[in-house]
Design a protein around this motif. Structure first.
Motif, mmCIF file in Angstrom:
data_model
loop_
_atom_site.group_PDB
_atom_site.id
_atom_site.type_symbol
_atom_site.label_atom_id
_atom_site.label_comp_id
_atom_site.label_asym_id
_atom_site.label_seq_id
_atom_site.Cartn_x
_atom_site.Cartn_y
_atom_site.Cartn_z
ATOM 1 N N ASN A 1 -3.415 -7.609 -35.200
ATOM 2 C CA ASN A 1 -4.262 -7.996 -34.068
ATOM 3 C C ASN A 1 -5.009 -6.799 -33.508
ATOM 4 O O ASN A 1 -6.180 -6.880 -33.134
ATOM 5 C CB ASN A 1 -3.419 -8.640 -32.957
ATOM 6 N N HIS A 2 -4.282 -5.664 -33.453
ATOM 7 C CA HIS A 2 -4.909 -4.450 -32.928
ATOM 8 C C HIS A 2 -6.056 -4.020 -33.840
ATOM 9 O O HIS A 2 -7.114 -3.602 -33.376
ATOM 10 C CB HIS A 2 -3.853 -3.339 -32.825
ATOM 11 N N SER A 3 -5.860 -4.166 -35.169
ATOM 12 C CA SER A 3 -6.899 -3.800 -36.139
ATOM 13 C C SER A 3 -8.124 -4.696 -35.986
ATOM 14 O O SER A 3 -9.268 -4.230 -36.027
ATOM 15 C CB SER A 3 -6.331 -3.903 -37.557
ATOM 16 N N ASN A 4 -7.866 -6.011 -35.804
ATOM 17 C CA ASN A 4 -8.976 -6.948 -35.621
ATOM 18 C C ASN A 4 -9.753 -6.652 -34.350
ATOM 19 O O ASN A 4 -10.978 -6.729 -34.302
ATOM 20 C CB ASN A 4 -8.460 -8.384 -35.596
ATOM 21 N N ASP A 5 -9.019 -6.312 -33.289
ATOM 22 C CA ASP A 5 -9.677 -5.993 -32.028
ATOM 23 C C ASP A 5 -10.557 -4.755 -32.169
ATOM 24 O O ASP A 5 -11.665 -4.691 -31.632
ATOM 25 C CB ASP A 5 -8.635 -5.761 -30.927
ATOM 26 N N ALA A 6 -10.050 -3.769 -32.941
ATOM 27 C CA ALA A 6 -10.798 -2.534 -33.133
ATOM 28 C C ALA A 6 -12.069 -2.783 -33.924
ATOM 29 O O ALA A 6 -13.139 -2.290 -33.583
ATOM 30 C CB ALA A 6 -9.925 -1.491 -33.842
ATOM 31 N N SER A 7 -11.939 -3.602 -34.999
ATOM 32 C CA SER A 7 -13.105 -3.879 -35.834
ATOM 33 C C SER A 7 -14.144 -4.693 -35.075
ATOM 34 O O SER A 7 -15.342 -4.457 -35.187
ATOM 35 C CB SER A 7 -12.687 -4.607 -37.111
ATOM 36 N N SER A 8 -13.689 -5.668 -34.273
ATOM 37 C CA SER A 8 -14.637 -6.467 -33.497
ATOM 38 C C SER A 8 -15.318 -5.610 -32.439
ATOM 39 O O SER A 8 -16.494 -5.808 -32.112
ATOM 40 C CB SER A 8 -13.929 -7.656 -32.851
ATOM 41 N N GLY A 9 -14.557 -4.640 -31.922
ATOM 42 C CA GLY A 9 -15.158 -3.727 -30.947
ATOM 43 C C GLY A 9 -16.246 -2.875 -31.572
ATOM 44 O O GLY A 9 -17.286 -2.625 -30.949
ATOM 45 N N GLU A 10 -16.018 -2.430 -32.830
ATOM 46 C CA GLU A 10 -17.028 -1.642 -33.528
ATOM 47 C C GLU A 10 -18.277 -2.475 -33.802
ATOM 48 O O GLU A 10 -19.406 -1.992 -33.679
ATOM 49 C CB GLU A 10 -16.446 -1.110 -34.838
ATOM 50 N N VAL A 11 -18.065 -3.734 -34.184
ATOM 51 C CA VAL A 11 -19.197 -4.624 -34.451
ATOM 52 C C VAL A 11 -20.018 -4.827 -33.188
ATOM 53 O O VAL A 11 -21.256 -4.766 -33.202
ATOM 54 C CB VAL A 11 -18.711 -5.972 -35.006
ATOM 55 N N ASN A 12 -19.329 -5.065 -32.072
ATOM 56 C CA ASN A 12 -20.033 -5.268 -30.801
ATOM 57 C C ASN A 12 -20.796 -4.010 -30.396
ATOM 58 O O ASN A 12 -21.900 -4.079 -29.850
ATOM 59 C CB ASN A 12 -19.044 -5.663 -29.696
ATOM 60 N N ASP A 13 -20.160 -2.857 -30.663
ATOM 61 C CA ASP A 13 -20.822 -1.594 -30.329
ATOM 62 C C ASP A 13 -22.084 -1.407 -31.165
ATOM 63 O O ASP A 13 -23.121 -0.954 -30.660
ATOM 64 C CB ASP A 13 -19.852 -0.432 -30.568
ATOM 65 N N LEU B 1 -23.870 -3.863 -32.506
ATOM 66 C CA LEU B 1 -24.851 -4.849 -32.061
ATOM 67 C C LEU B 1 -25.555 -4.404 -30.780
ATOM 68 O O LEU B 1 -26.738 -4.688 -30.571
ATOM 69 C CB LEU B 1 -24.161 -6.201 -31.830
ATOM 70 N N SER B 2 -24.831 -3.694 -29.923
ATOM 71 C CA SER B 2 -25.431 -3.236 -28.672
ATOM 72 C C SER B 2 -26.492 -2.171 -28.923
ATOM 73 O O SER B 2 -27.346 -1.930 -28.067
ATOM 74 C CB SER B 2 -24.349 -2.682 -27.739
ATOM 75 N N ARG B 3 -26.448 -1.536 -30.102
ATOM 76 C CA ARG B 3 -27.431 -0.511 -30.434
ATOM 77 C C ARG B 3 -28.672 -1.090 -31.126
ATOM 78 O O ARG B 3 -29.650 -0.382 -31.325
ATOM 79 C CB ARG B 3 -26.806 0.536 -31.355
ATOM 80 N N VAL B 4 -28.613 -2.343 -31.503
ATOM 81 C CA VAL B 4 -29.747 -2.974 -32.187
ATOM 82 C C VAL B 4 -30.894 -3.158 -31.197
ATOM 83 O O VAL B 4 -30.704 -3.648 -30.082
ATOM 84 C CB VAL B 4 -29.340 -4.343 -32.775
ATOM 85 N N LEU C 1 -34.115 -5.036 -30.234
ATOM 86 C CA LEU C 1 -34.803 -6.289 -30.477
ATOM 87 C C LEU C 1 -36.283 -6.158 -30.139
ATOM 88 O O LEU C 1 -36.682 -5.319 -29.323
ATOM 89 C CB LEU C 1 -34.176 -7.406 -29.634
ATOM 90 N N PHE C 2 -37.086 -6.977 -30.778
ATOM 91 C CA PHE C 2 -38.520 -6.947 -30.532
ATOM 92 C C PHE C 2 -38.821 -7.202 -29.054
ATOM 93 O O PHE C 2 -39.707 -6.582 -28.463
ATOM 94 C CB PHE C 2 -39.222 -7.992 -31.406
ATOM 95 N N GLU C 3 -38.050 -8.101 -28.458
ATOM 96 C CA GLU C 3 -38.271 -8.429 -27.052
ATOM 97 C C GLU C 3 -38.010 -7.236 -26.143
ATOM 98 O O GLU C 3 -38.552 -7.142 -25.038
ATOM 99 C CB GLU C 3 -37.375 -9.597 -26.632
ATOM 100 N N ASP C 4 -37.166 -6.305 -26.610
ATOM 101 C CA ASP C 4 -36.836 -5.140 -25.787
ATOM 102 C C ASP C 4 -37.987 -4.141 -25.714
ATOM 103 O O ASP C 4 -38.087 -3.375 -24.743
ATOM 104 C CB ASP C 4 -35.594 -4.434 -26.349
#
Length: 216
Positions: free
Chosen positions: A5-17, A19-22, A24-27
């Motif tokens: 569970n801790h590993s999944n949380d870490a990987s999802s956190g990296e994915v979210n991080d 995505l936050s750097r992407v 977007l054209f609207e930005d």
């Protein structure tokens, strides 16, 4: 069960991080703009090259509004202006016996490319790409020949700076033998290196091309 569970949380956190750097054209859409005229596009290219320390000839009119705007918005002295001031300082110092601190030591250099071959290579490649967009542009042609000389001198290769710029000029002329302004730049570089006979041949070739184009 805590480990997975801790590993999944870490990987999802990296994915979210990530995505936050992407971006977007609207930005960024409100900051985007288009340049409708070729003069404006070329001005942007020149400013890009100037920002990275490239040498751009001053083939422009001081009455130009773009030139005046650039001068009025200067935050620091540009290369061309500092070179003029240095030349004036040299003339003044020759006429006076007392020792003066040169303007060059006071102004310094905005872009010291002497020890930065990577940046010079980048400029050379960028200007070559710009020539695809602005063919027969003598300002860019001269700039790329100058950066080629600088890069060759820094790399200490078997080829001399003069031979490197000569080879590039010949390659550019092979693509467009009617580029008379490039002939002029090429001939001037040969004359600058003392190859007067070669420079005359280049100018003769340009004159013959001019006669042929006129007859057609």
């Amino acid at each position: 069960g805590a480990g997975p569970n801790h590993s999944n949380d870490a990987s999802s956190g990296e994915v979210n991080d990530q995505l936050s750097r992407v971006i977007l054209f609207e930005d960024v859409t409100e900051f985007l703009f288009s340049l409708s005229s070729e003069e404006a596009r070329f001005s942007l290219i020149c400013q890009f090259i100037d920002f990275y320390g490239g040498k751009i000839s001053r083939w422009t009119s001081s009455n130009s509004s773009s030139w005046l705007d650039r001068i009025m918005s200067l935050e620091m002295i540009s290369n061309d202006i500092s070179e003029d001031l240095i030349a004036i300082s040299d003339l003044a110092n020759k006429t006076q016996n007392s020792s003066h601190c040169s303007l060059e030591s006071l102004l310094g250099s905005m872009h010291d490319l002497s020890q930065r071959p990577g940046l010079v290579k980048f400029l050379k490649n960028a200007i070559l790409l710009s020539l695809d967009i602005f063919p027969r542009n003598h300002i860019l042609e001269e700039a790329v020949l100058v950066t080629t000389q600088m890069y060759t001198a820094q790399e200490n290769t078997l080829s001399t700076p003069a031979n490197a710029s000569r080879a590039l000029a010949k390659n550019l002329l092979k693509k467009d033998r009617q580029d008379l302004l490039l002939c002029g730049i090429y001939g001037r570089i040969e004359a600058r290196h003392g190859n007067i006979d070669q420079a005359r041949k280049i100018f003769d070739m340009a004159l013959l091309s001019t006669e042929g184009a006129t007859q057609v």
